[in-house]
Design a protein around this motif. Structure first.
Motif, PDB file in Angstrom:
ATOM      1  N   ALA A 205     -10.969  86.873  43.081  1.00 37.43           N
ATOM      2  CA  ALA A 205      -9.902  86.117  43.742  1.00 37.43           C
ATOM      3  C   ALA A 205     -10.298  84.715  44.186  1.00 37.43           C
ATOM      4  N   SER A 206     -11.591  84.434  44.338  1.00 30.05           N
ATOM      5  CA  SER A 206     -12.029  83.083  44.710  1.00 30.05           C
ATOM      6  C   SER A 206     -13.513  82.931  44.395  1.00 30.05           C
ATOM      7  N   GLY A 207     -13.991  81.710  44.460  1.00 31.82           N
ATOM      8  CA  GLY A 207     -15.410  81.456  44.234  1.00 31.82           C
ATOM      9  C   GLY A 207     -16.258  82.102  45.320  1.00 31.82           C
ATOM     10  N   MET A 208     -15.795  82.038  46.571  1.00 23.81           N
ATOM     11  CA  MET A 208     -16.537  82.652  47.668  1.00 23.81           C
ATOM     12  C   MET A 208     -16.601  84.164  47.493  1.00 23.81           C
ATOM     13  N   CYS A 209     -15.505  84.723  47.025  1.00 27.62           N
ATOM     14  CA  CYS A 209     -15.452  86.163  46.770  1.00 27.62           C
ATOM     15  C   CYS A 209     -16.487  86.519  45.690  1.00 27.62           C
ATOM     16  N   THR A 251     -28.701  78.888  43.576  1.00 29.42           N
ATOM     17  CA  THR A 251     -28.559  77.442  43.772  1.00 29.42           C
ATOM     18  C   THR A 251     -27.340  76.883  43.056  1.00 29.42           C
ATOM     19  N   GLU A 252     -26.790  75.836  43.640  1.00 31.10           N
ATOM     20  CA  GLU A 252     -25.800  75.042  42.915  1.00 31.10           C
ATOM     21  C   GLU A 252     -26.563  74.029  42.089  1.00 31.10           C
ATOM     22  N   THR A 253     -26.066  73.652  40.970  1.00 28.53           N
ATOM     23  CA  THR A 253     -26.559  72.471  40.269  1.00 28.53           C
ATOM     24  C   THR A 253     -25.486  71.981  39.314  1.00 28.53           C
ATOM     25  N   VAL A 280     -27.009  80.594  39.132  1.00 30.71           N
ATOM     26  CA  VAL A 280     -26.669  79.170  39.229  1.00 30.71           C
ATOM     27  C   VAL A 280     -25.166  79.030  39.470  1.00 30.71           C
ATOM     28  N   ASP A 281     -24.820  78.304  40.527  1.00 30.12           N
ATOM     29  CA  ASP A 281     -23.423  77.931  40.727  1.00 30.12           C
ATOM     30  C   ASP A 281     -23.215  76.624  39.959  1.00 30.12           C
ATOM     31  N   GLY A 282     -22.537  76.735  38.838  1.00 25.99           N
ATOM     32  CA  GLY A 282     -22.375  75.578  37.954  1.00 25.99           C
ATOM     33  C   GLY A 282     -21.021  74.910  38.091  1.00 25.99           C
ATOM     34  N   THR A 283     -20.366  75.105  39.238  1.00 29.27           N
ATOM     35  CA  THR A 283     -19.001  74.601  39.415  1.00 29.27           C
ATOM     36  C   THR A 283     -18.883  73.106  39.128  1.00 29.27           C
ATOM     37  N   PHE A 284     -19.820  72.306  39.687  1.00 29.23           N
ATOM     38  CA  PHE A 284     -19.733  70.854  39.498  1.00 29.23           C
ATOM     39  C   PHE A 284     -20.016  70.456  38.051  1.00 29.23           C
ATOM     40  N   ALA A 285     -20.780  71.305  37.353  1.00 28.67           N
ATOM     41  CA  ALA A 285     -21.154  70.952  35.979  1.00 28.67           C
ATOM     42  C   ALA A 285     -20.049  71.294  34.984  1.00 28.67           C
ATOM     43  N   HIS A 302     -18.952  80.290  38.978  1.00 28.22           N
ATOM     44  CA  HIS A 302     -18.101  79.107  39.148  1.00 28.22           C
ATOM     45  C   HIS A 302     -17.013  79.396  40.171  1.00 28.22           C
ATOM     46  N   SER A 303     -16.674  78.379  40.915  1.00 28.24           N
ATOM     47  CA  SER A 303     -15.390  78.413  41.596  1.00 28.24           C
ATOM     48  C   SER A 303     -14.411  77.971  40.503  1.00 28.24           C
ATOM     49  N   ALA A 304     -13.734  78.959  39.890  1.00 29.74           N
ATOM     50  CA  ALA A 304     -12.798  78.639  38.790  1.00 29.74           C
ATOM     51  C   ALA A 304     -11.590  77.876  39.318  1.00 29.74           C
ATOM     52  N   THR A 305     -11.475  77.830  40.642  1.00 33.46           N
ATOM     53  CA  THR A 305     -10.471  77.011  41.326  1.00 33.46           C
ATOM     54  C   THR A 305     -10.555  75.555  40.864  1.00 33.46           C
ATOM     55  N   LYS A 306     -11.747  75.139  40.479  1.00 33.50           N
ATOM     56  CA  LYS A 306     -11.997  73.725  40.208  1.00 33.50           C
ATOM     57  C   LYS A 306     -11.714  73.412  38.730  1.00 33.50           C
ATOM     58  N   TYR A 307     -12.750  73.104  37.963  1.00 33.16           N
ATOM     59  CA  TYR A 307     -12.498  72.625  36.595  1.00 33.16           C
ATOM     60  C   TYR A 307     -11.918  73.698  35.673  1.00 33.16           C
ATOM     61  N   VAL A 314      -4.665  77.138  41.421  1.00 35.48           N
ATOM     62  CA  VAL A 314      -5.172  78.503  41.365  1.00 35.48           C
ATOM     63  C   VAL A 314      -6.438  78.619  42.203  1.00 35.48           C
ATOM     64  N   LEU A 315      -6.605  79.740  42.882  1.00 41.68           N
ATOM     65  CA  LEU A 315      -7.894  80.067  43.509  1.00 41.68           C
ATOM     66  C   LEU A 315      -8.515  81.173  42.675  1.00 41.68           C
ATOM     67  N   ALA A 316      -9.751  80.987  42.261  1.00 42.35           N
ATOM     68  CA  ALA A 316     -10.420  82.027  41.475  1.00 42.35           C
ATOM     69  C   ALA A 316     -11.916  81.765  41.438  1.00 42.35           C
ATOM     70  N   GLY A 317     -12.652  82.817  41.190  1.00 41.74           N
ATOM     71  CA  GLY A 317     -14.096  82.679  41.025  1.00 41.74           C
ATOM     72  C   GLY A 317     -14.547  83.547  39.875  1.00 41.74           C
ATOM     73  N   SER A 433     -11.367  70.285  47.721  1.00 38.80           N
ATOM     74  CA  SER A 433     -11.355  70.711  46.322  1.00 38.80           C
ATOM     75  C   SER A 433     -11.608  69.526  45.370  1.00 38.80           C
ATOM     76  N   PHE A 434     -11.798  69.889  44.123  1.00 38.56           N
ATOM     77  CA  PHE A 434     -12.090  68.888  43.095  1.00 38.56           C
ATOM     78  C   PHE A 434     -11.899  69.534  41.727  1.00 38.56           C
ATOM     79  N   GLY A 435     -11.994  68.725  40.688  1.00 39.82           N
ATOM     80  CA  GLY A 435     -12.000  69.277  39.331  1.00 39.82           C
ATOM     81  C   GLY A 435     -10.638  69.427  38.678  1.00 39.82           C
TER      82      GLY A 435
HETATM   83  C1  LIG Z   1     -19.763  74.477  44.265  1.00 37.80           C
HETATM   84  C2  LIG Z   1     -18.812  75.445  44.874  1.00 37.80           C
HETATM   85  N1  LIG Z   1     -19.008  76.768  44.690  1.00 37.80           N
HETATM   86  C3  LIG Z   1     -18.172  77.681  45.221  1.00 37.80           C
HETATM   87  C4  LIG Z   1     -17.096  77.302  45.985  1.00 37.80           C
HETATM   88  C5  LIG Z   1     -16.180  78.339  46.556  1.00 37.80           C
HETATM   89  O1  LIG Z   1     -15.083  78.470  45.723  1.00 37.80           O
HETATM   90  P1  LIG Z   1     -13.595  78.882  46.207  1.00 37.80           P
HETATM   91  O2  LIG Z   1     -13.088  77.762  47.049  1.00 37.80           O
HETATM   92  O3  LIG Z   1     -12.864  79.086  44.925  1.00 37.80           O
HETATM   93  O4  LIG Z   1     -13.756  80.137  46.997  1.00 37.80           O
HETATM   94  C6  LIG Z   1     -16.834  75.943  46.188  1.00 37.80           C
HETATM   95  C7  LIG Z   1     -15.666  75.530  46.988  1.00 37.80           C
HETATM   96  O5  LIG Z   1     -15.401  74.401  47.224  1.00 37.80           O
HETATM   97  C8  LIG Z   1     -17.713  74.997  45.621  1.00 37.80           C
HETATM   98  O6  LIG Z   1     -17.519  73.691  45.805  1.00 37.80           O
END
Ligand SMILES: Cc1ncc(COP(=O)(O)O)c(C=O)c1O
Length: 490
Positions: A205-209, A251-253, A280-285, A302-307, A314-317, A433-435
């Motif tokens: 349901a979200s990236g945090m989830c 880690t995020e990268t 690896v949290d590749g959300t920004f990549a 990934h926070s699929a919410t983004k890109y 949408v909120l998703a992870g 948010s972004f992406g």
């Molecule tokens: C890099 C990164 N990972 C994870 C999350 C969490 O994702 P979500 O907001 O979809 O729960 C965020 C949220 O901004 C994020 O920036």
């Protein structure tokens, strides 16, 4: 299902009567296919001529005003005919015609008939008949639609208890319940797996989830999680690996908001030599600019919410990796919940169709803007992995094929000057948010760290004049003009 012939109480008819369909065979057949299926006509072989004669005779027998059920009774009965009858009644009701007068006899006959064949029609006799109309046996799956159907269901039914037992004993496949899976979501998961080169993906349901469930599933009680503080400080990670029995390094990268980069290949080797997993949290990549699994990570999140979804709607992870690693996360998710809504899964599928176009545009715009900002006198510093001034520029060039759509930079000025710049912008939304397709701008000192003092914010490197700009898919020249006019306004 037995071979009981349906027959009209008033007009018994043997030659053309057909047993009610075996539900196990017909339930999921599209209607068109079902209606063209050859029907068993009789024990003895009939010629085409016989059949045609019979049909003509039947047509002649039809009286004006006969409803679908009359045909159904004459035809021997099948679910489609029953639906026709239902539609006929509805049509008459709509036209304020006398349904009771026209159909009461046949209705009574129909219910008698249905009672006699409760194994087939039983559920239709239940009180909630209205809400199931036309759906009872399941919707046909449209296989020739260009787009993926959205399956809005919270549960999956079994036609007979034996099917449920088959599922329990592993002879049959079914999601059984919405929390355990959904066909639309599976398509979205497979699309992400294909991009990440992963065996399996779980959408939540979200990236945090996604990160919470992943950590709960993969780090046992007493386990140790390492996270990176300074991405360039590999020694800190080495020391953590030596001092502790690290279960998982997370880690995020690139990182938020300074877009620092972690050497995925290097940290994966280090962690694996000590038996630690790497996530690896590749959300920004984005999954296009960086292939974390190919670089050695065990899991990419990934926070699929983004890109990935990409439209700020949408909120998703998601987490991807080997089946061995994703299976326990999926199992825990099935218990804990946090299931993605199927409509959100559809939006992800739709969003991903343009991911490559969006990312291409966002990479290009962000790089050009980062260069422009770096050369601007009102900007004191720019953070973007695509710039030679970035501390991990060469690493980023090695492990990424594009640097993403987010650029962070510091304005020459204080908190209020920076706010003035942001307020002067006309294109981006001031939002977290972004992406997404729409550009978004925020001042992290206010948006994310307002509850900390300036001194406490400084510990995280968050200055009052920091701006995070997520470039959308708007025209580059428009964005450039907007930023330049806002810089002039301060
Ligand atoms: C890099 C990164 N990972 C994870 C999350 C969490 O994702 P979500 O907001 O979809 O729960 C965020 C949220 O901004 C994020 O920036």
């Amino acid at each position: 299902m037995g071979n009981t012939h349906l027959s009209s109480p008033s007009k018994p008819k043997e030659t053309h009567s057909t047993p009610p369909h075996d539900q196990s065979q017909s339930a999921h057949k599209p209607k068109t296919q079902e209606s063209t299926d050859p029907q068993p006509i009789d024990e003895k072989e009939e010629t085409l001529e016989d059949v045609s004669k019979e049909m003509n005779a039947e047509e002649e027998e039809e009286e004006e005003g006969e409803c679908g059920f009359c045909l159904f009774m004459k035809g021997g009965g099948c679910k489609d005919r029953f639906i026709e009858w239902e539609n006929c009644v509805m049509e008459r009701e709509k036209n304020k015609e006398d349904v009771v007068g026209m159909c009461s006899e046949v209705t009574a006959a129909m219910f008698k008939c249905m009672e006699a064949h409760q194994d087939y029609y039983g559920p239709v006799l239940e009180k909630e008949e209205e809400i199931k109309k036309g759906e009872r046996l399941g919707r046909g799956i449209v296989t020739d639609s260009i787009t993926t159907p959205v399956v809005n269901t919270s549960a999956y039914f079994f036609k007979k208890t034996s099917e449920l037992i088959d599922l329990k004993e592993g002879r049959r496949a079914s999601f059984e319940y919405g929390r355990y899976g959904n066909p639309t979501t599976v398509v979205a998961e497979e699309k992400i797996s294909a991009l990440e080169g992963a065996e399996s993906t779980l959408l939540l349901a979200s990236g945090m989830c996604a990160s919470t469930v992943m950590l709960l599933a993969l780090v046992p009680a007493g386990g140790h999680i390492a996270t990176v503080v300074d991405p360039a400080d590999v020694h800190a990670l080495e020391s953590a690996l030596y001092k502790n029995q690290v279960t998982l390094f997370f880690t995020e990268t690139p990182t938020n908001p300074f877009l620092r980069c972690v050497d995925i290949e290097l940290v994966s080797k280090l962690c694996h030599s000590k038996g630690a997993l790497v996530c690896v949290d590749g959300t920004f990549a984005t999954p296009l600019n960086q292939k974390a699994l190919a670089l050695g990570a065990d899991i990419v999140l990934h926070s699929a919410t983004k890109y990935i979804a990409g439209h700020n709607d949408v909120l998703a992870g998601c987490i991807s990796g080997s089946e061995k690693l994703i299976a326990p996360v999926r199992m825990l998710h099935n218990v804990l919940g946090g299931a993605l809504n199927p409509n959100a899964a559809y939006l992800i599928i739709r969003g991903m169709k343009t991911l490559h176009l969006r990312i291409q545009q966002q990479n290009t715009t962000a790089l050009k803007m980062a260069r422009l900002l770096e050369a601007h006198p009102e900007v004191s510093r720019v953070y973007y992995p695509g710039l030679a001034s970035h501390p991990e520029h060469y690493l980023a060039k090695r492990q990424m094929t594009g640097f993403g759509g987010v650029v962070s930079f510091e304005i020459n000025g204080d908190l209020m000057t920076t706010a003035k710049f942001i307020d002067a912008l006309k294109i981006p939304y001031i939002a977290p948010s972004f992406g997404g397709c729409e550009s978004i701008v925020d001042q992290p000192a206010i948006m994310s760290y307002w509850d900390l003092s300036q001194l406490e914010r400084a510990k995280f490197g968050i200055k009052d004049n920091l701006v995070r700009f997520s470039f959308g898919v708007e025209d580059f020249e428009d964005l450039k003009a907007d930023i330049l006019q806002a810089l002039e306004a301060i």
